[in-house]
Design a protein around this motif. Structure first.
Motif, mmCIF file in Angstrom:
data_model
loop_
_atom_site.group_PDB
_atom_site.id
_atom_site.type_symbol
_atom_site.label_atom_id
_atom_site.label_comp_id
_atom_site.label_asym_id
_atom_site.label_seq_id
_atom_site.Cartn_x
_atom_site.Cartn_y
_atom_site.Cartn_z
ATOM 1 N N LEU A 176 -5.816 4.539 -1.134
ATOM 2 C CA LEU A 176 -5.549 5.974 -1.128
ATOM 3 C C LEU A 176 -6.110 6.599 0.141
ATOM 4 C CD1 LEU A 176 -6.444 6.632 -4.857
ATOM 5 C CD2 LEU A 176 -4.160 6.781 -3.848
ATOM 6 N N SER A 177 -7.162 5.985 0.694
ATOM 7 C CA SER A 177 -7.777 6.445 1.941
ATOM 8 C C SER A 177 -8.356 5.240 2.672
ATOM 9 C CB SER A 177 -8.895 7.451 1.639
ATOM 10 O OG SER A 177 -9.604 7.786 2.816
ATOM 11 N N LEU A 233 -1.367 4.807 -9.787
ATOM 12 C CA LEU A 233 -2.086 5.150 -8.562
ATOM 13 C C LEU A 233 -1.616 4.308 -7.380
ATOM 14 C CD1 LEU A 233 -5.725 5.737 -9.838
ATOM 15 C CD2 LEU A 233 -4.187 7.432 -8.829
ATOM 16 N N LEU A 234 -1.239 3.065 -7.619
ATOM 17 C CA LEU A 234 -0.722 2.224 -6.528
ATOM 18 C C LEU A 234 0.505 2.861 -5.876
ATOM 19 C CD1 LEU A 234 -0.994 -1.510 -7.642
ATOM 20 C CD2 LEU A 234 -2.013 -0.444 -5.625
ATOM 21 N N GLU A 243 -15.114 6.401 7.583
ATOM 22 C CA GLU A 243 -16.273 6.809 6.775
ATOM 23 C C GLU A 243 -16.183 6.388 5.316
ATOM 24 O OE1 GLU A 243 -15.715 9.035 10.349
ATOM 25 O OE2 GLU A 243 -14.379 8.937 8.625
ATOM 26 N N ARG A 244 -14.941 6.123 4.838
ATOM 27 C CA ARG A 244 -14.778 5.733 3.434
ATOM 28 C C ARG A 244 -13.412 5.127 3.201
ATOM 29 N NH1 ARG A 244 -13.167 10.390 4.166
ATOM 30 N NH2 ARG A 244 -15.178 11.324 4.488
ATOM 31 N N THR A 245 -13.364 4.183 2.275
ATOM 32 C CA THR A 245 -12.086 3.681 1.796
ATOM 33 C C THR A 245 -12.041 3.913 0.293
ATOM 34 O OG1 THR A 245 -12.905 1.431 1.454
ATOM 35 C CG2 THR A 245 -11.840 1.893 3.565
ATOM 36 N N VAL A 246 -10.866 4.272 -0.183
ATOM 37 C CA VAL A 246 -10.645 4.451 -1.618
ATOM 38 C C VAL A 246 -9.531 3.483 -1.985
ATOM 39 C CG1 VAL A 246 -10.067 6.052 -3.472
ATOM 40 C CG2 VAL A 246 -11.322 6.878 -1.457
ATOM 41 N N ARG A 247 -9.898 2.497 -2.810
ATOM 42 C CA ARG A 247 -8.996 1.390 -3.116
ATOM 43 C C ARG A 247 -8.593 1.406 -4.584
ATOM 44 N NH1 ARG A 247 -12.148 -3.901 -2.692
ATOM 45 N NH2 ARG A 247 -12.739 -3.366 -4.818
ATOM 46 N N VAL A 248 -7.328 1.094 -4.825
ATOM 47 C CA VAL A 248 -6.811 0.865 -6.183
ATOM 48 C C VAL A 248 -6.482 -0.617 -6.248
ATOM 49 C CG1 VAL A 248 -4.998 1.397 -7.842
ATOM 50 C CG2 VAL A 248 -5.833 3.180 -6.280
ATOM 51 N N ARG A 249 -6.968 -1.271 -7.303
ATOM 52 C CA ARG A 249 -6.772 -2.718 -7.418
ATOM 53 C C ARG A 249 -6.332 -3.082 -8.822
ATOM 54 N NH1 ARG A 249 -11.636 -6.650 -5.773
ATOM 55 N NH2 ARG A 249 -10.590 -6.602 -3.748
ATOM 56 N N ILE A 250 -5.384 -4.017 -8.869
ATOM 57 C CA ILE A 250 -5.035 -4.654 -10.144
ATOM 58 C C ILE A 250 -5.451 -6.107 -10.010
ATOM 59 C CG2 ILE A 250 -3.178 -5.344 -11.696
ATOM 60 C CD1 ILE A 250 -1.730 -2.764 -10.864
ATOM 61 N N LYS A 251 -6.340 -6.502 -10.889
ATOM 62 C CA LYS A 251 -6.916 -7.851 -10.879
ATOM 63 C C LYS A 251 -6.595 -8.472 -12.221
ATOM 64 C CE LYS A 251 -11.551 -9.752 -10.306
ATOM 65 N NZ LYS A 251 -12.923 -9.360 -9.969
ATOM 66 N N PHE A 269 -8.725 -1.123 -11.335
ATOM 67 C CA PHE A 269 -10.008 -0.657 -10.810
ATOM 68 C C PHE A 269 -9.784 0.376 -9.717
ATOM 69 C CE2 PHE A 269 -10.676 -4.907 -12.375
ATOM 70 C CZ PHE A 269 -11.869 -4.814 -13.073
ATOM 71 N N LEU A 270 -10.705 1.325 -9.625
ATOM 72 C CA LEU A 270 -10.759 2.286 -8.531
ATOM 73 C C LEU A 270 -12.100 2.074 -7.845
ATOM 74 C CD1 LEU A 270 -9.457 4.740 -7.083
ATOM 75 C CD2 LEU A 270 -10.792 6.187 -8.622
ATOM 76 N N THR A 271 -12.074 1.889 -6.533
ATOM 77 C CA THR A 271 -13.304 1.596 -5.780
ATOM 78 C C THR A 271 -13.390 2.511 -4.574
ATOM 79 O OG1 THR A 271 -13.097 -0.728 -6.420
ATOM 80 C CG2 THR A 271 -14.620 -0.227 -4.631
#
Length: 156
Positions: free
Chosen positions: A31-32, A78-79, A36-44, A49-51
């Motif tokens: 998402l970003s 979100l993906l 300074e920051r990363t915003v990750r959406v993951r399907i495992k 997960f949102l990180t």
């Protein structure tokens, strides 16, 4: 504040697969992806997960990390909002001398790249290196997953 401390290595042999206790498919988007920051959406596997990760320290060894599990359907939605590009990989968990390496075998535009990560309790913790572990790439930005979206391995 939660800190992630990890070292990252290239993998020089596929023999780690025979040693793996498990593996899961992972798909992730961002998402970003600002410095300074990363915003990750993951399907495992079947979990979402949102990180959020902060900027790495100068050595690339440590950074802030916050992660929460999401319902799978929310992660899938979100993906769809993520920046263009996704990372696809299979993660293998491989134990070696009481340490667990997460070995990622990448697919798509990053096919051929295999990277092992080891999360540490502190920055001085000794790493026991199996023979399939290659050169350390901790702090080398081109190996960050968020960077592999814009500059995939197939273009190196």
């Amino acid at each position: 504040m939660a800190r992630e401390i990890e070292r990252k290595y290239l993998v020089n042999s596929s023999c780690f697969k025979d040693l793996a206790s498990s593996s899961q498919r992972i798909v992730q988007g961002y998402l970003s992806r600002v410095k300074e920051r990363t915003v990750r959406v993951r399907i495992k596997g079947e979990r979402g997960f949102l990180t959020i990760k902060g900027e790495s320290d100068a050595a690339g060894l440590s950074r802030y990390e916050w992660e929460r599990e999401l319902p799978l359907l929310e992660a899938e939605e979100l993906l769809k909002l993520c920046e263009p590009g996704v990372i696809e990989k299979r993660r293998y968990l491989v134990s070696y001398r009481e340490q667990v390496f997460e070995v990622d075998e990448f697919y798509g535009d990053n096919r051929g790249l295999v990277v092992a990560e080891l999360e540490l309790e502190d920055e001085q913790q000794q790493v026991h290196k199996p023979q399939w572990l290659g050169r350390e790439v901790t702090g080398e930005v081109q190996y960050y997953n968020a960077r592999l979206i814009e500059a995939p391995y197939c273009r190196w």
